[in-house]
Design a protein around this motif. Structure first.
Motif, PDB file in Angstrom:
ATOM      1  N   MET A   1     -18.295  54.759 -41.997  1.00  0.00           N
ATOM      2  CA  MET A   1     -18.865  54.026 -40.879  1.00  0.00           C
ATOM      3  C   MET A   1     -17.837  53.069 -40.267  1.00  0.00           C
ATOM      4  O   MET A   1     -17.832  52.870 -39.061  1.00  0.00           O
ATOM      5  N   ILE A   2     -16.987  52.501 -41.107  1.00  0.00           N
ATOM      6  CA  ILE A   2     -15.993  51.564 -40.582  1.00  0.00           C
ATOM      7  C   ILE A   2     -14.980  52.293 -39.710  1.00  0.00           C
ATOM      8  O   ILE A   2     -14.640  51.831 -38.614  1.00  0.00           O
ATOM      9  N   ALA A   3     -14.520  53.453 -40.167  1.00  0.00           N
ATOM     10  CA  ALA A   3     -13.556  54.227 -39.372  1.00  0.00           C
ATOM     11  C   ALA A   3     -14.196  54.708 -38.069  1.00  0.00           C
ATOM     12  O   ALA A   3     -13.538  54.734 -37.023  1.00  0.00           O
TER      13      ALA A   3
ATOM     14  N   ARG B   1     -17.581  58.943 -27.944  1.00  0.00           N
ATOM     15  CA  ARG B   1     -17.902  58.187 -29.150  1.00  0.00           C
ATOM     16  C   ARG B   1     -18.595  59.091 -30.158  1.00  0.00           C
ATOM     17  O   ARG B   1     -19.130  60.137 -29.807  1.00  0.00           O
ATOM     18  N   VAL B   2     -18.595  58.658 -31.417  1.00  0.00           N
ATOM     19  CA  VAL B   2     -19.229  59.425 -32.490  1.00  0.00           C
ATOM     20  C   VAL B   2     -20.423  58.652 -33.027  1.00  0.00           C
ATOM     21  O   VAL B   2     -20.524  57.436 -32.858  1.00  0.00           O
TER      22      VAL B   2
ATOM     23  N   HIS C   1     -13.009  53.970 -34.068  1.00  0.00           N
ATOM     24  CA  HIS C   1     -12.937  54.960 -32.992  1.00  0.00           C
ATOM     25  C   HIS C   1     -13.802  54.540 -31.813  1.00  0.00           C
ATOM     26  O   HIS C   1     -13.347  54.552 -30.665  1.00  0.00           O
ATOM     27  N   ASN C   2     -15.047  54.160 -32.083  1.00  0.00           N
ATOM     28  CA  ASN C   2     -15.969  53.805 -31.003  1.00  0.00           C
ATOM     29  C   ASN C   2     -15.501  52.572 -30.236  1.00  0.00           C
ATOM     30  O   ASN C   2     -15.648  52.503 -29.011  1.00  0.00           O
TER      31      ASN C   2
ATOM     32  N   GLN D   1     -14.514  65.815 -38.161  1.00  0.00           N
ATOM     33  CA  GLN D   1     -14.777  65.420 -36.775  1.00  0.00           C
ATOM     34  C   GLN D   1     -14.222  64.019 -36.506  1.00  0.00           C
ATOM     35  O   GLN D   1     -13.649  63.755 -35.454  1.00  0.00           O
ATOM     36  N   LEU D   2     -14.374  63.117 -37.469  1.00  0.00           N
ATOM     37  CA  LEU D   2     -13.894  61.750 -37.305  1.00  0.00           C
ATOM     38  C   LEU D   2     -12.369  61.694 -37.240  1.00  0.00           C
ATOM     39  O   LEU D   2     -11.804  60.965 -36.421  1.00  0.00           O
ATOM     40  N   VAL D   3     -11.701  62.457 -38.069  1.00  0.00           N
ATOM     41  CA  VAL D   3     -10.232  62.480 -38.035  1.00  0.00           C
ATOM     42  C   VAL D   3      -9.745  62.938 -36.660  1.00  0.00           C
ATOM     43  O   VAL D   3      -8.845  62.331 -36.073  1.00  0.00           O
TER      44      VAL D   3
END
Length: 133
Positions: free
Chosen positions: A1-3, A28-29, A7-8, A38-40
Motif C-alpha cells: 500500500m505504501i508503494a 493511478r492504481v 505511485h499515486n 502491475q505496481l512495479v
C-alpha cells in the motif's frame, strides 16, 4: 500500500503540474488491490512522469511553468524545491517500508534495503548495513 501511495502521489503531481504542458499523467492504481507486477510497472511509469516534469523545469529556466491545475501554490516550482520535495516524500515512505517489514518479522535482505536507498554494496555502506539491518 505504501508503494502504491508513492505511485499515486506521483500521478497526481504529474497531472497537476504537467498535463497542461503535454506530459501525460500515468493511471493511478488501487492501493488495496494492485498486484505486485502491475505496481512495479506503474512505478516505472510514474517515475518517468516525474523525470519529465523536472526536465520541463530545467528547459524552462529552472522553473516548472505554472499550470491552472495547481491551485494550492504551497510548493515553490523551482526545480530545486520540487526535486527536494519528491526526494523527502519518497524517503519518508521508504523508511516506513523498512520499519513495517522489521516490525512484522520480515527483515528485508541487504540488497533490498541497499536498493531502496540506491547504495552500492561495497565499502563503508555495506559494513553499516550488515551491522544495522
Amino acid at each position: 500500500m505504501i508503494a502504491a501511495h508513492l505511485h499515486n502521489a506521483r500521478c497526481r503531481w504529474v497531472k497537476t503540474l504537467g498535463r497542461e504542458h503535454g506530459i501525460p499523467a500515468p493511471t493511478r492504481v488501487d492501493q488495496r488491490r494492485v498486484a505486485r507486477r502491475q505496481l512495479v510497472a506503474a512505478l516505472k511509469q510514474s517515475s518517468n512522469g516525474i523525470e519529465a516534469l523536472l526536465k520541463l523545469g530545467l528547459e524552462s529556466g529552472g522553473q516548472i511553468p505554472p499550470s491552472r491545475g495547481y491551485v494550492w501554490r504551497n510548493l515553490s516550482l523551482d526545480v530545486g524545491h520540487v526535486l527536494t520535495y519528491f526526494v523527502a516524500h519518497e524517503a519518508h515512505h521508504r523508511g516506513q517500508i523498512v520499519i513495517v517489514a522489521r516490525q512484522t518479522g520480515h527483515r528485508l535482505p541487504l540488497a533490498t534495503v541497499g536498493g531502496l536507498w540506491q547504495w552500492k554494496p561495497a565499502g563503508a555502506t555495506h559494513v553499516f548495513l550488515r551491522k544495522r539491518v
